[in-house]
Design a protein around this motif. Structure first.
Motif, PDB file in Angstrom:
ATOM      1  N   GLU A  17      19.032  -1.713  20.721  1.00  0.00           N
ATOM      2  CA  GLU A  17      18.825  -1.944  19.288  1.00  0.00           C
ATOM      3  C   GLU A  17      19.048  -3.417  18.948  1.00  0.00           C
ATOM      4  OE1 GLU A  17      20.186   2.436  17.510  1.00  0.00           O
ATOM      5  OE2 GLU A  17      21.647   0.804  17.720  1.00  0.00           O
ATOM      6  N   ALA A  18      20.025  -4.035  19.583  1.00  0.00           N
ATOM      7  CA  ALA A  18      20.292  -5.450  19.340  1.00  0.00           C
ATOM      8  C   ALA A  18      19.115  -6.314  19.785  1.00  0.00           C
ATOM      9  CB  ALA A  18      21.566  -5.875  20.064  1.00  0.00           C
ATOM     10  N   VAL A  19      18.574  -6.018  20.964  1.00  0.00           N
ATOM     11  CA  VAL A  19      17.428  -6.785  21.471  1.00  0.00           C
ATOM     12  C   VAL A  19      16.231  -6.624  20.533  1.00  0.00           C
ATOM     13  CG1 VAL A  19      15.747  -6.963  23.350  1.00  0.00           C
ATOM     14  CG2 VAL A  19      18.189  -6.705  23.869  1.00  0.00           C
ATOM     15  N   ASN A  20      15.926  -5.387  20.148  1.00  0.00           N
ATOM     16  CA  ASN A  20      14.786  -5.140  19.263  1.00  0.00           C
ATOM     17  C   ASN A  20      14.972  -5.825  17.915  1.00  0.00           C
ATOM     18  OD1 ASN A  20      13.716  -3.596  21.302  1.00  0.00           O
ATOM     19  ND2 ASN A  20      14.191  -1.627  20.353  1.00  0.00           N
ATOM     20  N   LYS A 116      15.765 -12.382  24.528  1.00  0.00           N
ATOM     21  CA  LYS A 116      16.322 -11.124  25.033  1.00  0.00           C
ATOM     22  C   LYS A 116      17.519 -11.398  25.933  1.00  0.00           C
ATOM     23  CE  LYS A 116      15.190  -7.154  28.001  1.00  0.00           C
ATOM     24  NZ  LYS A 116      14.131  -6.464  28.779  1.00  0.00           N
ATOM     25  N   LEU A 117      17.396 -12.363  26.827  1.00  0.00           N
ATOM     26  CA  LEU A 117      18.509 -12.706  27.703  1.00  0.00           C
ATOM     27  C   LEU A 117      19.704 -13.197  26.897  1.00  0.00           C
ATOM     28  CD1 LEU A 117      19.744 -13.214  30.500  1.00  0.00           C
ATOM     29  CD2 LEU A 117      18.650 -15.476  30.472  1.00  0.00           C
ATOM     30  N   SER A 118      19.463 -14.027  25.905  1.00  0.00           N
ATOM     31  CA  SER A 118      20.554 -14.544  25.080  1.00  0.00           C
ATOM     32  C   SER A 118      21.286 -13.419  24.362  1.00  0.00           C
ATOM     33  CB  SER A 118      20.013 -15.561  24.065  1.00  0.00           C
ATOM     34  OG  SER A 118      19.439 -16.681  24.701  1.00  0.00           O
ATOM     35  N   SER A 407       9.666  -4.737  27.616  1.00  0.00           N
ATOM     36  CA  SER A 407       9.230  -3.346  27.700  1.00  0.00           C
ATOM     37  C   SER A 407       8.251  -3.054  26.557  1.00  0.00           C
ATOM     38  CB  SER A 407      10.434  -2.416  27.598  1.00  0.00           C
ATOM     39  OG  SER A 407      11.002  -2.486  26.298  1.00  0.00           O
ATOM     40  N   PRO A 408       7.496  -1.971  26.644  1.00  0.00           N
ATOM     41  CA  PRO A 408       6.567  -1.632  25.544  1.00  0.00           C
ATOM     42  C   PRO A 408       7.272  -1.519  24.194  1.00  0.00           C
ATOM     43  CG  PRO A 408       6.048  -0.335  27.490  1.00  0.00           C
ATOM     44  CD  PRO A 408       7.302  -1.070  27.807  1.00  0.00           C
ATOM     45  N   ALA A 409       8.468  -0.928  24.165  1.00  0.00           N
ATOM     46  CA  ALA A 409       9.197  -0.800  22.901  1.00  0.00           C
ATOM     47  C   ALA A 409       9.606  -2.171  22.375  1.00  0.00           C
ATOM     48  CB  ALA A 409      10.428   0.082  23.087  1.00  0.00           C
ATOM     49  N   ALA A 413       8.506  -4.098  18.899  1.00  0.00           N
ATOM     50  CA  ALA A 413       9.443  -4.721  17.957  1.00  0.00           C
ATOM     51  C   ALA A 413       9.065  -6.171  17.693  1.00  0.00           C
ATOM     52  CB  ALA A 413      10.867  -4.630  18.504  1.00  0.00           C
ATOM     53  N   ALA A 414       8.663  -6.892  18.743  1.00  0.00           N
ATOM     54  CA  ALA A 414       8.286  -8.297  18.586  1.00  0.00           C
ATOM     55  C   ALA A 414       7.047  -8.451  17.710  1.00  0.00           C
ATOM     56  CB  ALA A 414       8.050  -8.924  19.953  1.00  0.00           C
ATOM     57  N   ALA A 415       6.150  -7.458  17.758  1.00  0.00           N
ATOM     58  CA  ALA A 415       4.930  -7.524  16.952  1.00  0.00           C
ATOM     59  C   ALA A 415       5.234  -7.439  15.457  1.00  0.00           C
ATOM     60  CB  ALA A 415       3.977  -6.412  17.351  1.00  0.00           C
TER      61      ALA A 415
END
Length: 461
Positions: A17-20, A116-118, A407-409, A413-415
């Protein structure tokens, strides 16, 4: 410090959830994605330079000669031109702009991977800090229990005053470490909130704990995968191709250019008499620079040099990628080995600390035994925690260095990331906090007031 906010009010937040959330809301990512708009506009400009251009003109003039009457006239015209041949310059510029547009999208994708890594690192940093606080708190509790026990024994005449003093000193030192650990936890949470672009004071409950996930890919395979999939290396390859097109565009200066022109005009004379005339024209023009003082030669040499620099930069970045993958891979394997060796050390240190405390209570042990045992236990616990989260962070670093895509998810989210500036400012937690501060009945301290306060503190010193 951890108890300032009730746990019931803290929002549960998993790692995914944090990454998204970061991919959807991060401001730095919005800035990077704006580069795509700039590249698209440059591509449109390059394509337009190779198409039809139309212009209109209208002039009103008057003239008087010594041997004629004054004349007044109006002329209007429309003209169109089309480049038929530019020596390949326009085509090269279009290709170069297309590569730049593709590069901008790849840079956005790479920025998403880095973000994402950060976020992963910040998330695990906060979890590690939270567990460190727990260890430091346990150490304080143990020293507090020991201090109470020693004080009671001293009151009963069974222990010397020096044992009480030493217990008090060790308790104070443990509290110092606890305060530092609590502050590190708050700083790590602040870093995570910044990546997520959420309210900077929102309490968070991080729900994804460490779980060991074996990484079975060999180092050489990781490096080979990185050479093929790292998007920044593909951007470097595009830059090489762009400079190759720049060389072609520069060499077009040696060749002629051919253009087609069409025109319609209408002229009206008002004085000395009224008359009107219309005309049309069509022409094919050829322009060839025979000598330009070496300008074209210099442009070609410059473009060729930049082409060679681009190829060297590609090689250098490949070397950097190779090093980055190796460093992350070796660090991950080191953390993995530490993880396997520190777990048993914690159990042994717990047993040693228990024995030391019981021997002291029975009057058979020394104060130094308890201090050494407790310090060894804290060190073993912290080493185990560090090995866990070092492995998790280093594994994520290996995957990032390899250029593994979202990942697709995560792409979904990025879109959803909006680059609309007005909407971004309206929804910004920082901007909203500023508005709320301005509406507060208690006015914020002015710069002059802060300066006066600092001056007063200096006088006090």
């Amino acid at each position: 410090m951890l108890g300032l906010m009730p746990a019931a009010l803290a929002a549960d937040l998993s790692l995914q959830e944090a990454v998204n959330m970061a991919l959807t809301q991060n401001t730095s990512l919005k800035v990077t994605q704006k580069g795509e708009d700039t590249a698209d506009a440059a591509l449109k400009k390059a394509r337009g330079s190779n198409g039809v251009s139309v212009s209109a003109s209208d002039t009103l003039s008057t003239s008087k000669s010594s041997d004629s009457d004054r004349q007044a006239r109006n002329g209007a015209g429309v003209s169109a031109s089309l480049p038929l041949y530019t020596g390949g310059q326009n085509q090269a510029n279009i290709k170069k702009a297309e590569l730049a547009a593709d590069s901008a999208r790849l840079l956005t994708d790479r920025s998403r991977e880095n973000l994402k890594l950060s976020v992963i690192k910040a998330y695990y940093d906060a979890l590690e800090a939270k567990k460190t606080v727990a260890v430091r708190q346990e150490t304080v509790d143990k020293y507090q229990e020991h201090y109470t026990n020693v004080s009671q024994l001293y009151s009963a005449g069974a222990k010397a005053r020096i044992d009480v003093i030493r217990s008090s000193v060790e308790l104070s030192n443990a509290r110092q470490n606890l305060i530092k650990a609590q502050n590190s936890y708050e700083v790590d949470l602040a870093t995570l909130r910044n990546y997520l672009n959420i309210n900077r004071t929102e309490p968070l409950n991080l729900t994804t704990d460490f779980s060991y996930d074996a990484f079975g890919i060999a180092l050489d395979d990781c490096i080979a995968y990185a050479y093929t999939n790292r998007k920044d290396l593909r951007v470097d390859q595009y830059k090489v191709e762009q400079q190759e097109q720049a060389v072609k565009a520069a060499k077009a200066g040696y060749l002629p250019s051919v253009s087609l022109s069409l025109g319609l005009d209408n002229t009206n004379v008002f004085q000395p008499s009224s008359s009107s005339s219309q005309g049309a024209s069509a022409s094919v023009g050829l322009k060839w620079s025979i000598f330009d003082g070496g300008v074209t030669d210099a442009a070609v040499k410059t473009a060729q040099t930049e082409y060679e620099v681009a190829k060297l930069n590609l090689l250098k970045d490949k070397e950097d990628v190779d090093l980055a993958v190796r460093q992350a891979y070796y660090n991950m394997r080191e953390a993995e080995k530490r993880l396997n060796s520190t777990q048993d050390a914690v159990h042994q240190a717990e047993e040693d600390a228990y024995i030391a405390r019981e021997k002291y209570r029975a009057g058979e042990g020394l104060m130094l035994d308890i201090i050494d045992a407790q310090e060894a236990l804290s060190t073993a616990q912290l080493n185990y925690i560090s090995a866990q989260y070092d492995y998790a962070r280093d594994k994520a670093s290996v995957e990032n260095a390899m250029g593994i895509s979202l990942s697709p998810a995560e792409k979904e989210a990025a879109a959803k990331l909006s680059t609309d500036v007005a909407a971004t400012l309206a929804s910004s937690p920082i901007e909203q906090a500023g508005v709320a501060a301005g509406a507060d009945t208690q006015p914020a301290a002015t710069p002059a007031a802060v300066a006066d306060e600092l001056a007063g503190n200096e006088e006090t010193k």
